[in-house]
Design an enzyme around this catalytic site. Structure first.
Site, short mmCIF file in Angstrom:
data_model
loop_
_atom_site.label_atom_id
_atom_site.label_comp_id
_atom_site.label_asym_id
_atom_site.label_seq_id
_atom_site.Cartn_x
_atom_site.Cartn_y
_atom_site.Cartn_z
N GLU A 147 1.19 -1.00 -0.19
CA GLU A 147 0.06 0.19 -0.30
C GLU A 147 0.94 1.30 -0.07
OE1 GLU A 147 -1.80 0.01 3.94
OE2 GLU A 147 -3.21 -1.83 3.03
N LYS A 149 1.97 4.46 1.21
CA LYS A 149 1.84 5.08 2.78
C LYS A 149 1.87 5.84 3.19
CE LYS A 149 4.89 5.58 7.24
NZ LYS A 149 5.03 6.69 7.52
N ASP A 151 0.47 10.67 3.96
CA ASP A 151 1.68 11.16 4.41
C ASP A 151 0.48 11.37 5.18
OD1 ASP A 151 3.42 12.18 6.40
OD2 ASP A 151 4.07 13.71 4.36
N TYR A 261 -7.47 1.84 5.58
CA TYR A 261 -6.43 0.77 5.52
C TYR A 261 -6.31 -0.67 6.62
CZ TYR A 261 -3.64 3.19 8.50
OH TYR A 261 -3.27 4.53 9.69
N LYS A 331 2.33 -5.40 4.43
CA LYS A 331 1.71 -6.72 5.10
C LYS A 331 1.34 -7.51 5.24
CE LYS A 331 -1.14 -2.39 6.22
NZ LYS A 331 -1.69 -1.28 6.86
N LYS A 355 10.79 3.46 3.61
CA LYS A 355 10.75 4.76 2.84
C LYS A 355 11.22 5.87 2.13
CE LYS A 355 8.69 6.76 7.37
NZ LYS A 355 9.24 7.81 8.00
N CYS A 450 11.83 46.68 10.87
CA CYS A 450 11.36 46.64 9.64
C CYS A 450 11.83 47.13 9.12
CB CYS A 450 9.98 46.70 10.06
SG CYS A 450 9.12 46.42 8.72
N CYS A 453 9.97 49.67 7.26
CA CYS A 453 9.40 51.27 8.52
C CYS A 453 10.83 50.86 9.67
CB CYS A 453 8.31 51.21 8.55
SG CYS A 453 7.92 49.49 10.26
N CYS A 468 6.62 43.33 12.48
CA CYS A 468 6.56 44.52 13.16
C CYS A 468 5.30 45.42 13.09
CB CYS A 468 6.58 44.71 11.49
SG CYS A 468 6.41 46.77 11.42
N CYS A 473 3.21 50.55 8.48
CA CYS A 473 4.60 50.85 7.84
C CYS A 473 4.00 50.13 6.28
CB CYS A 473 5.08 48.58 8.56
SG CYS A 473 5.83 48.42 7.11
#
Ligand code: IVH
Length: 727
Positions: A147, A149, A151, A261, A331, A355, A450, A453, A468, A473
């Site tokens: 299967e 994997k 994320d 799953y 599996k 992986k 900043c 500004c 900031c 600004c």
């Protein structure tokens, strides 16, 4: 004997007789048997059709109804349920819109722990795992299932009699969080399993991975930035953030999706029941038959070679998938072999994750830049020598924040490793060769002021973001102008993106308050690109009209970090005027229900900046000074200061209405039952909260009692407390 504050309340207030409207309400409640048969039948038919259409659309990717047809059925069902509240039910597709905010998640103990997986990173590692398993079983070979994997994050969803009852996150594997309200909003998760009790166990838990499609990730972040919220780093974080929203109407807006799953806990099918699947592939077939979505890239294989082919193919299609995968899960298919193999520590011996190597590349960091967003968040980013990572040319990458740069010591000129996290936003991982730095290499100094500004930046202790805090600004100002004028804020039509850029650039507007001086400069406005007489008049009229916006809109319009439209309303209610809010102390702010320490501090810091104080004074002087006259909740109403939880389906109002009612009388409406809860208002089909209230000995009242409480100022008294010694 009950010993609780409810009792004291009840004694304090003289208990008037039960009000007469009670009878009518009672009659309204008893409509179940009187609901016309055709209404019941039509609702059932609509639910079936919508559920089927949802399944075809979201799970099988083969839509049957077009949008209009779907919408028509949904509207009809909503109308039927509104007219006949007794037919509402938690598994109706209308329930996907989200429930009222909860103040936290209840803990769930997993009936079977949710485990993790061991990892391998290459063919050798995989062969070693497979050999260990076969040696353990004393077998020559064993069929496997490969299967993807996914994320995302793991969820366990329990169905009782086919109806979704509870959804829990993995948590630490033993205990997770109850996110049922949020999971109900995920379109591809069935609220009711397809099929009947012949094929569905009385209690069954489906496990899988919830994720946010890559294609929806960028749009979500754009919205967040617009709202002054920090962007999510990758789709995985955004899925997790979306699932853990306290307000499920918020989750409902996120296009989450899910693949199942595995089967988890099952009750009602004996170990030798012939309906039980014999292997993992059989479990997946059951899940599919019940309407759960299983990833189509799932294959049963017989050999290591086939596994390696599957992995190679997964690596190739990875880029074209609309969800992140970080590897392949292999599996052992046979469930009896799985149970013989068992676990080593927290990892099963019968499954392993292969992986993928992270998609990384090396390049030169040419320079570090800092962006200033609307709310003043300073986001550092790296200008890179363009390099190809996972098929995409990357020229810039995020450096996250000030602390990250310091921790990893990124410097201009460094050779760096970059990677595409979750395959979306590229990030700089580390410096690859610190010893190759030239003699003049210097540690990066994050700007204390900043870049736009020069105002000193602020970083609060518990926040990674540097900001900031100067509202004038220039870099923030254009976007602030746009936000200020937006429909949800001051609603100034005609002051959109382009005008918001032109006005400051031409020097017509240098502070928000200048908007309200524009009528003196009509001739100048006519000089603006594409601005004829009509447009200018419309703009000036819209500005004039915005003067009557309520205080809450004005507070929201100021674009102060952390102040959304809801918190703006609380501030408005509490302080009543601009000057009231301006001079609010941290203590006063913290005393407001819903305002936490972070927002309180940001507000105090905002109003400590001279330019911001000046802006408020200017606005007041220009007559932009709305006063909030909403009447104070009467302090002597017995709901004042009392904590309620509302659960189940109410007949005469929605749960949100009930909660607003409580708040308007000075009470608190929270989401979970704790020792501090004074009353649980239990509607029909109240579930776990009712159980918990009973366990904690919290006073449970029904809707009639609740209404009487709110309207007649009666505090309901427990029948069992009347003969208690406390009375
Ligand atoms: S099976 C005991 N299958 O990976 C085995 N997990 O690293 C339980 N995951 O917590 C997991 N896709 O969140 C399995 N096809 C898949 C998966 C998958 C993603 C996640 C899952 C688990 C984590 C373990």
């Amino acid at each position: 004997m009950h010993h609780s504050n409810q009792l004291t309340l009840a004694v304090d207030t003289k208990i008037p007789p039960v009000p007469h409207q009670d009878k009518n309400l009672q009659m309204q409640f008893d409509t179940d048997s009187s609901t016309p048969d055709d209404v019941v039948a039509r609702a059932a038919q609509l639910r079936d059709e919508i559920n089927r259409a949802n399944r075809l659309y979201y799970v099988e990717n083969a839509p049957e109804l077009d949008d209009a047809e779907w919408d028509g059925r949904m509207q009809e069902l909503l109308a039927l349920e509104a007219a006949h509240p007794e037919i509402q039910s938690p598994d109706s597709p209308t329930q996907r819109v989200g429930a009222p905010p909860s103040s936290g998640f209840d803990e769930v103990v997993h009936p079977i722990p949710m485990l993790s997986l061991g990892n391998v990173f290459d063919e050798e590692g995989f062969r070693a795992w497979y050999k260990r398993a076969l040696d353990f079983l004393e077998l020559e070979s064993a069929p496997m299932v490969c299967e993807l994997k996914i994320d995302g994050l793991a969820l366990a969803i329990t169905y009782r009699d086919g109806v979704m009852e509870r959804a829990a996150t993995r948590g630490d594997g033993e205990r997770g969080e109850d996110v049922t309200d949020n999971v109900r909003t995920i379109r591809s998760v069935p609220l009711r399993l397809a099929g009947d009790s012949e094929i569905i166990p009385p209690v069954v838990e489906l496990r899988g991975e919830v994720f946010l499609p890559n294609s929806k990730f960028a749009a979500l972040n754009a919205e967040r930035e617009e709202a002054g919220l920090p962007a999510y780093v990758n789709p995985r974080n955004s899925a997790s953030g979306s699932l853990r929203q306290l307000d499920s109407t918020e989750t409902a807006k996120r296009p989450l999706d899910m693949f199942f799953y595995a089967l988890g806990y099952i009750d009602g099918w004996d170990a030798d029941d012939t309906k039980r699947p014999q292997n993992h592939s059989g479990s997946l077939e059951k899940i599919e038959a019940w309407g759960g979505r299983v990833n189509t890239e799932t294959h049963r294989v017989e050999s290591v070679e086939e596994v390696m082919d599957y992995i190679a193919n997964a690596g190739e299609i990875r880029e074209s998938l609309d969800y992140g995968i970080d590897g392949v899960v292999i599996k052992i298919d046979d469930l009896s072999l799985q149970s013989r193999l068992g676990f080593v520590g927290r990892d099963p011996r019968w499954a392993i994750a292969y992986k993928f190597p992270a998609e990384q590349a090396e390049t030169t960091l040419k320079a570090i830049h800092v962006n200033v967003g609307r709310t003043g968040a300073l986001t550092p980013w790296a200008e890179l020598d363009p390099v190809v990572v996972g098929g995409v040319t990357v020229g810039r990458a995020t450096l996250h924040n000030k602390d990250e740069i310091a921790r990893k010591d990124f410097r201009a000129g460094d050779r760096v490793v970059i990677q595409r996290a979750g395959d979306v936003i590229p990030q700089v991982v580390e410096v690859s060769a610190k010893n190759e730095r030239s003699a003049d290499s210097k540690a990066y100094a994050f700007p204390d002021n900043c870049p736009s500004c020069e105002t000193p930046t602020v970083q609060s202790e518990d926040e990674a973001v540097t900001r900031c805090v100067n509202t004038t600004c220039p870099a923030q100002f254009e976007r602030l102008l746009e936000h200020f004028s937006s429909r949800v804020a001051m609603d100034i039509e005609g002051l959109g993106e382009r005008v918001a850029q032109d006005l400051p650039r031409l020097g017509f507007v240098s502070s928000i308050s200048d908007i309200y001086r524009l009528h003196e400069r009509k001739d100048d406005l006519l000089e603006l690109d594409k601005m004829g007489e009509t447009r200018v008049d419309n703009l000036l009229r819209a500005i004039e009209n915005s003067r009557s916006q309520p205080l809450s809109k004005l507070l929201f319009a100021l674009g102060i970090t952390g102040i959304g439209s809801e918190s703006a309303e609380w501030l408005s209610r509490r302080f009543r005027s601009l000057s009231g809010v301006k001079d609010a102390t941290e203590e006063e702010l913290l005393a407001i229900d819903g305002i936490g320490p972070v927002v309180a501090t940001t507000l105090v810091e905002y109003f400590a900046v001279e330019q911001n104080r000046q802006l408020i004074d200017d606005l007041i002087e220009l007559g932009i000074n709305p006063i909030d006259n909403t009447p104070e909740p009467s302090a002597d109403h017995p709901a004042n200061g009392v904590t309620f939880v509302v659960t189940g389906r109410l007949e005469t109002m929605s749960r949100s209405e009930a909660q607003n009612r409580i708040k308007s009388l000075g009470g608190k409406a929270t989401g979970s039952v704790t020792g501090k809860t004074n009353f649980l208002v239990a509607g029909a089909e109240a579930g776990s909260k009712l159980e918990k209230a009973n366990r904690l000995n919290v006073h449970v009242i029904n809707e009639t009692e609740f209404i009487a409480f709110m309207e007649e100022s009666i505090v309901p008294v427990r029948p069992d407390s009347l003969d208690s010694a406390d009375v």
